[in-house]
Design a protein around this motif. Structure first.
Motif, PDB file in Angstrom:
ATOM      1  N   ASP A 155      -4.106  22.635  -2.200  1.00  0.00           N
ATOM      2  CA  ASP A 155      -3.882  23.428  -3.385  1.00  0.00           C
ATOM      3  C   ASP A 155      -2.254  23.631  -4.392  1.00  0.00           C
ATOM      4  O   ASP A 155      -2.769  24.176  -5.472  1.00  0.00           O
ATOM      5  CB  ASP A 155      -3.095  24.750  -2.566  1.00  0.00           C
ATOM      6  CG  ASP A 155      -3.844  25.605  -1.353  1.00  0.00           C
ATOM      7  OD1 ASP A 155      -5.008  25.121  -2.265  1.00  0.00           O
ATOM      8  OD2 ASP A 155      -3.402  26.296  -0.832  1.00  0.00           O
ATOM      9  N   HIS A 156      -1.683  22.247  -4.263  1.00  0.00           N
ATOM     10  CA  HIS A 156      -0.656  22.220  -5.453  1.00  0.00           C
ATOM     11  C   HIS A 156      -1.500  20.791  -6.264  1.00  0.00           C
ATOM     12  O   HIS A 156      -0.693  20.519  -6.996  1.00  0.00           O
ATOM     13  CB  HIS A 156       0.582  21.453  -4.482  1.00  0.00           C
ATOM     14  CG  HIS A 156       1.212  22.133  -4.352  1.00  0.00           C
ATOM     15  ND1 HIS A 156       2.168  23.907  -4.926  1.00  0.00           N
ATOM     16  CD2 HIS A 156       1.258  22.959  -2.303  1.00  0.00           C
ATOM     17  CE1 HIS A 156       2.392  23.802  -4.271  1.00  0.00           C
ATOM     18  NE2 HIS A 156       2.319  23.941  -2.523  1.00  0.00           N
ATOM     19  N   ALA A 157      -2.559  19.996  -6.069  1.00  0.00           N
ATOM     20  CA  ALA A 157      -3.189  19.249  -6.788  1.00  0.00           C
ATOM     21  C   ALA A 157      -3.260  19.020  -8.700  1.00  0.00           C
ATOM     22  O   ALA A 157      -3.331  18.378  -9.008  1.00  0.00           O
ATOM     23  CB  ALA A 157      -4.605  18.819  -5.989  1.00  0.00           C
ATOM     24  N   PRO A 158      -3.833  21.126  -8.527  1.00  0.00           N
ATOM     25  CA  PRO A 158      -3.924  20.845  -9.885  1.00  0.00           C
ATOM     26  C   PRO A 158      -2.453  20.708 -10.853  1.00  0.00           C
ATOM     27  O   PRO A 158      -2.709  20.018 -11.567  1.00  0.00           O
ATOM     28  CB  PRO A 158      -4.680  22.379 -10.161  1.00  0.00           C
ATOM     29  CG  PRO A 158      -4.707  22.391  -8.756  1.00  0.00           C
ATOM     30  CD  PRO A 158      -4.544  21.634  -7.316  1.00  0.00           C
ATOM     31  N   LEU A 166       0.621  -0.996   0.339  1.00  0.00           N
ATOM     32  CA  LEU A 166      -0.167   0.154  -0.120  1.00  0.00           C
ATOM     33  C   LEU A 166       0.900   1.273   0.269  1.00  0.00           C
ATOM     34  O   LEU A 166       1.865   1.095   0.942  1.00  0.00           O
ATOM     35  CB  LEU A 166      -0.983   0.379   0.953  1.00  0.00           C
ATOM     36  CG  LEU A 166      -1.839   0.987   1.424  1.00  0.00           C
ATOM     37  CD1 LEU A 166      -3.285   0.691   0.133  1.00  0.00           C
ATOM     38  CD2 LEU A 166      -2.244   1.137   2.901  1.00  0.00           C
ATOM     39  N   SER A 167       1.008   2.180  -0.598  1.00  0.00           N
ATOM     40  CA  SER A 167       1.233   3.088  -1.158  1.00  0.00           C
ATOM     41  C   SER A 167       1.035   4.772  -1.105  1.00  0.00           C
ATOM     42  O   SER A 167      -0.636   4.719  -1.486  1.00  0.00           O
ATOM     43  CB  SER A 167       2.565   2.955  -2.216  1.00  0.00           C
ATOM     44  OG  SER A 167       1.099   3.174  -3.340  1.00  0.00           O
ATOM     45  N   ALA A 168       0.941   5.695  -0.738  1.00  0.00           N
ATOM     46  CA  ALA A 168       0.688   6.743  -0.897  1.00  0.00           C
ATOM     47  C   ALA A 168       1.363   8.246  -1.547  1.00  0.00           C
ATOM     48  O   ALA A 168       2.672   8.121  -1.173  1.00  0.00           O
ATOM     49  CB  ALA A 168      -1.009   7.216   0.315  1.00  0.00           C
ATOM     50  N   ALA A 169       0.748   9.134  -1.872  1.00  0.00           N
ATOM     51  CA  ALA A 169       1.302  10.465  -1.734  1.00  0.00           C
ATOM     52  C   ALA A 169       0.572  11.452  -1.525  1.00  0.00           C
ATOM     53  O   ALA A 169      -0.509  11.308  -1.546  1.00  0.00           O
ATOM     54  CB  ALA A 169       1.375  10.367  -3.555  1.00  0.00           C
ATOM     55  N   VAL A 170       1.126  11.531  -0.684  1.00  0.00           N
ATOM     56  CA  VAL A 170       0.325  13.117   0.321  1.00  0.00           C
ATOM     57  C   VAL A 170       0.895  14.798  -0.209  1.00  0.00           C
ATOM     58  O   VAL A 170       2.200  15.168  -0.051  1.00  0.00           O
ATOM     59  CB  VAL A 170       0.430  12.775   1.590  1.00  0.00           C
ATOM     60  CG1 VAL A 170       0.128  14.286   2.649  1.00  0.00           C
ATOM     61  CG2 VAL A 170       0.354  11.989   2.044  1.00  0.00           C
TER      62      VAL A 170
END
Length: 72
Positions: free
Chosen positions: A32-35, A24-28
């Motif tokens: 505000d930086h999502a776009p 299981l991996s995640a990027a966090v």
């Protein structure tokens, strides 16, 4: 105070090398930086028919490209 979003991925492992392992991996990142992050990742797609990025389907050069682009 910053608000964060997480994008998750999961996968079974190679049972011959590490039986019973689940990955299981995640990027966090800050919301505000999502776009900007979405545009970076979409830029890694090849052609209009390429809809998803899959690590296991990429050669080592493309894997390194993904690592470099994802590290912002």
């Amino acid at each position: 105070m910053s608000i964060y979003a997480a994008w998750l991925d999961e996968s079974g492992s190679n049972h011959a090398q590490d039986p019973g392992t689940y990955i299981l991996s995640a990027a966090v990142a800050e919301v505000d930086h999502a776009p900007e992050l979405r545009e970076i990742m979409r830029g890694l797609l090849i052609g209009k028919s390429h809809k998803k990025l899959h690590w296991r389907n990429e050669d080592p050069t493309r894997q390194q490209l993904k690592i470099g682009r994802a590290h912002v």
